[in-house]
Motif scaffolding. Structure first.
Motif: not given
Lengths: 112, 114
Positions: A100-106, B33-38, B41-53
């Motif tokens: 997981e990567q943590y992002f700045g606001p851009g 694999f990961l999903w991010y939400k954006k 005017a904000e950076g993406p934030t991590f939502l949920i992930s899954i391993s290939s196993i």
């Protein structure tokens, strides 16, 4: 909470100018990344660094360089800005084997 | 050549219904694999992930499904809420490499209508 900050939210530069984008993270993360985000293309990796003074090219490094002199700071440099570098630039950090990567606001950069 | 594709640029769903966001990949070396939400005017934030196993991972209203044979993953949001309106990016990692580089899809804009 992890905090990733970027020096500017909006930047307007002229063609040919040298541009510095700064990113600082406060969680002692080893890995830092620079992306650009363009509509329909998602986030594309420009450069990343997994240690101080170490850098690796991403998918679109042309026209960019980076500097990492301290663990918490990662700079993106546009040596001679061009209009096709108008974009949203995002910095991110991560720790070791964690994906997981943590992002700045851009930073929204406009080159005229 | 995009190795991670989100073929739907936008999706509109009624509040309370299910949202299904899809993602396809071409590189068989991807194993996480990961999903991010954006939000704007904000950076993406991590939502949920899954391993290939695994083929499924759940976290509250969010579930990610992975179909390795089809090289396809999906994010299900149930029930959808107006606050879920955002751009969603899927991302994939090529395994244990320095920095754990991620390859992102183009994003899907989800609009949840009240």
């Amino acid at each position: 909470d992890v905090k990733v900050t970027q020096s500017s939210r909006y930047l307007v530069k002229r063609t040919g100018e040298k541009v510095f984008l700064e990113c600082v993270q406060d969680m002692d993360h080893e890995n830092m990344f620079w992306y650009r985000q363009d509509p329909g293309l998602g986030l594309r990796l420009i450069y990343f660094s997994y240690d101080v003074k170490m850098k690796e090219k991403g998918d679109i490094p042309e026209g960019y360089s980076v500097s990492r002199e301290k663990k918490e700071r990662f700079s993106l440099i546009l040596e001679s800005a061009s209009t096709n570098q108008t974009s949203m630039y995002l910095c991110a950090s991560s720790s070791g084997p964690i994906y997981e990567q943590y992002f700045g606001p851009g930073t929204r950069l406009t080159v005229t | 050549d995009q190795q991670v594709k989100q073929n739907s640029p936008s999706l509109s769903v009624q509040e309370g219904r299910i949202s299904i966001l899809n993602c396809d990949y071409t590189n068989s070396m991807f194993d996480y694999f990961l999903w991010y939400k954006k939000y704007p005017a904000e950076g993406p934030t991590f939502l949920i992930s899954i391993s290939s196993i695994k083929d499924k991972n759940e976290d509250g209203r969010f579930t990610v499904f992975l179909n390795k044979s089809a090289k396809h993953l999906s994010l299900h949001i149930v029930p959808s809420q107006p606050g879920d309106s955002a751009v969603y990016f899927c991302a994939a990692s090529r395994g244990a490499r320095a920095g754990n580089m991620l390859t992102f899809g183009g994003g899907t804009r989800l609009m949840v209508k009240p």
